[in-house]
Structures are given as C-alpha cells and as structure tokens.
Design an enzyme around this catalytic site. Structure first.
Site, PDB file in Angstrom:
ATOM      1  N   ASP A  67      45.520 111.107  43.453  1.00 44.14           N
ATOM      2  CA  ASP A  67      44.524 110.339  42.708  1.00 44.14           C
ATOM      3  C   ASP A  67      44.837 108.846  42.651  1.00 44.14           C
ATOM      4  OD1 ASP A  67      46.758 110.687  41.126  1.00 44.14           O
ATOM      5  OD2 ASP A  67      45.756 111.832  39.569  1.00 44.14           O
ATOM      6  N   ASP A 136      46.435 117.847  28.380  1.00 39.83           N
ATOM      7  CA  ASP A 136      45.178 118.597  28.234  1.00 39.83           C
ATOM      8  C   ASP A 136      44.965 119.574  29.394  1.00 39.83           C
ATOM      9  OD1 ASP A 136      44.597 116.897  30.330  1.00 39.83           O
ATOM     10  OD2 ASP A 136      42.892 115.905  29.363  1.00 39.83           O
ATOM     11  N   HIS A 138      45.181 118.767  32.657  1.00 40.52           N
ATOM     12  CA  HIS A 138      44.647 118.204  33.906  1.00 40.52           C
ATOM     13  C   HIS A 138      45.692 118.242  35.019  1.00 40.52           C
ATOM     14  CE1 HIS A 138      45.949 114.035  32.352  1.00 40.52           C
ATOM     15  NE2 HIS A 138      46.498 114.073  33.541  1.00 40.52           N
ATOM     16  N   GLU A 143      40.025 116.576  34.928  1.00 42.82           N
ATOM     17  CA  GLU A 143      40.051 116.710  33.472  1.00 42.82           C
ATOM     18  C   GLU A 143      39.322 117.980  33.018  1.00 42.82           C
ATOM     19  OE1 GLU A 143      41.818 114.947  31.568  1.00 42.82           O
ATOM     20  OE2 GLU A 143      41.401 112.792  31.619  1.00 42.82           O
TER      21      GLU A 143
HETATM   22  C1  GLP Z   1      48.654 111.397  35.183  1.00 41.46           C
HETATM   23  C2  GLP Z   1      48.494 111.858  36.631  1.00 41.46           C
HETATM   24  C3  GLP Z   1      48.752 113.348  36.759  1.00 41.46           C
HETATM   25  C4  GLP Z   1      50.037 113.714  36.041  1.00 41.46           C
HETATM   26  C5  GLP Z   1      49.901 113.402  34.579  1.00 41.46           C
HETATM   27  C6  GLP Z   1      51.083 113.826  33.740  1.00 41.46           C
HETATM   28  O1  GLP Z   1      47.526 111.586  34.423  1.00 41.46           O
HETATM   29  N1  GLP Z   1      47.213 111.579  37.167  1.00 41.46           N
HETATM   30  O2  GLP Z   1      48.820 113.690  38.136  1.00 41.46           O
HETATM   31  O3  GLP Z   1      50.323 115.072  36.221  1.00 41.46           O
HETATM   32  O4  GLP Z   1      49.731 111.999  34.497  1.00 41.46           O
HETATM   33  O5  GLP Z   1      52.032 112.819  33.713  1.00 41.46           O
HETATM   34  P1  GLP Z   1      53.474 112.922  33.103  1.00 41.46           P
HETATM   35  O6  GLP Z   1      54.279 113.643  34.125  1.00 41.46           O
HETATM   36  O7  GLP Z   1      53.887 111.496  32.940  1.00 41.46           O
HETATM   37  O8  GLP Z   1      53.373 113.659  31.830  1.00 41.46           O
END
Ligand code: GLP
Length: 236
Positions: A67, A136, A138, A143
């Site tokens: 992304d 959440d 995702h 989302e």
């Molecule tokens: C972002 C990314 C996701 C990732 C998420 C969780 O939103 N787009 O791909 O999994 O963060 O991040 P973290 O590992 O910092 O909790």
C-alpha cells in the site's frame, strides 16, 4: 494455519526473517509481497544482517508492496516507498527496478490500481506475502467494510487507523486520509502468507481475526480460508 509465539520482538523478527530467507533459498527469483508499519522493521533488520554476512541474496528477488498513502510521493519521508528504501531496499542487493509500491500520486488512481493488479498477475503472483495487522483488523489498508474488495483500490482510512498511524507524523492532521492498497485478491492468491504481530496489544484482534467469524468487518479474518498462513506473534 500455524501460530508461532515468541517472548520478545527480537525473537519474532528472527523467526520471520528465517521464513523469508527460506523462501528466497527455495526460489531465488521469488516475488515477495512486503509490508510497512512498525512490526516488520525488525524482520527487515534481520534480513539486512543476513545479507551483510553473505547468507542471503536478493539479486533475483522482485517485491510488491501492499500500500501507499495518497498524495505522498517517494521522496516524502512518510511515504511507504521511502520507508521501504530506508528500512530494507537501500541495504540489500535487491534491484530497485524490481521493487514496486502502488503510486499514491498517480493522476488516475483507478488506472493505477488496475495496472498494479496486472503487474502482480504478470509476475506470476506473490510467492510469500508478509503482513502486519492493524488494531481494527486491517491488512494492507483493507479497512473494515461491508465487503471484501478484491482489486487494488483507494480507501478512506478509518479514524482509528489515522490515530494509530499519527505516531509516525508530526501530528494527526498530517496523516493522509486516503491510501491505495492491494486488495484481497492478490493477498489471498499469494502462495504463502506470513503475518507478524508484535506485542499483547494485538492479541484481541488476532483472536477475532483467526477464531471469530469470517467477515469483512474484520478484514484479516479472510485469511482463515488461505491454505498456508503462518502467524508470528509476541508477548512483548
Ligand atoms: C499500517 C499498514 C499496515 C500495517 C499496520 C499495522 O496501517 N498499512 O500494513 O499492518 O499499519 O502497523 P504496526 O505494525 O505498526 O502496528
């Protein structure tokens, strides 16, 4: 589905890096689906160490990232392209021309999404997809929603995601409100999925995603139908 629990983030990162290294040994010209967020940073560090020691060769690897924020180009230090360059690509012998991130500044974002899906298809799909998980549920930036979206598409980020990701920005207002993300089609068609979740804060959502109903309200729950998922999680 395999669940591997580790006490520390360091152990989690070592385990994840060993799986990715094994994938590259199995197929040196593999396609890796890569992720951002804080969880995979340790994994990338371990991969860099392996490369430095001459234990791992990214020379034939192609990567496709999940992304990108809309409106941030690769020179912006908050963009996911910048994140990947600084956390991995600049430090291993991957050919940058073979690293792909969806274009968050494309004029026609629908065309960008379609081209990204075609690229993944032309590459023969993803051999191993690395994922984190949002609080959440995702994955990528898919989302919670009323449907699972198959294609690469533009999403409105949820309030909770904007809040969670604000820690990387000067303040919440600077977090982009939209992103372009690989959809569930490319993720589910990946031959293997490796999901890393660091710390107890992720336990609730892991339980919902992997032991609750399969529902687009918890996007990661779709992975219950994937034939080869390894979830690596930690206590601390
Ligand atoms: C972002 C990314 C996701 C990732 C998420 C969780 O939103 N787009 O791909 O999994 O963060 O991040 P973290 O590992 O910092 O909790």
């Amino acid at each position: 589905m395999k669940f591997l629990k580790f006490e520390t983030y360091d152990e989690l990162s070592t385990a994840a890096a060993n799986i990715i290294a094994s994938q590259i040994i199995l197929k040196e010209n593999c396609v890796l689906g890569l992720a951002t967020g804080s969880s995979p940073v340790g994994t990338y560090k371990k991969l860099i160490e392996k490369c430095d020691k001459g234990e791992l060769d990214f020379g034939a690897v192609t990567s496709v990232n999940l992304d990108e924020y809309i409106g941030l180009d690769g020179s912006n230090d908050q963009s996911y392209r910048y994140f990947m360059n600084t956390n991995l690509f600049n430090h291993v012998n991957i050919d940058k021309e073979k690293t792909f991130v969806p274009g968050g500044c494309a004029e026609d974002l629908a065309a960008e999404g379609a081209a990204y899906d075609k690229l993944i298809e032309d590459l023969g799909g993803i051999d191993l997809q690395l994922l984190g998980i949002g609080l959440d549920g995702h994955i990528g930036f898919n989302e919670p929603d009323s449907v699972f979206t198959k294609e690469t598409h533009v999403v409105d980020l949820h309030e909770s995601t904007i809040k969670a990701n604000a820690r990387f920005f000067a303040n919440e207002d600077e977090v982009p409100k939209k992103a372009i993300t690989m959809g569930m089609g490319a993720i589910m068609k990946a031959k293997r999925v490796l999901l890393v979740a660091n710390g107890k804060a992720k336990w609730d959502i892991l339980e919902k995603a992997f032991f609750g109903p399969i529902t687009p309200e918890v996007p990661a729950s779709i992975l219950q139908l994937h034939p080869d998922v390894t979830v690596i999680y930690s206590e601390n």
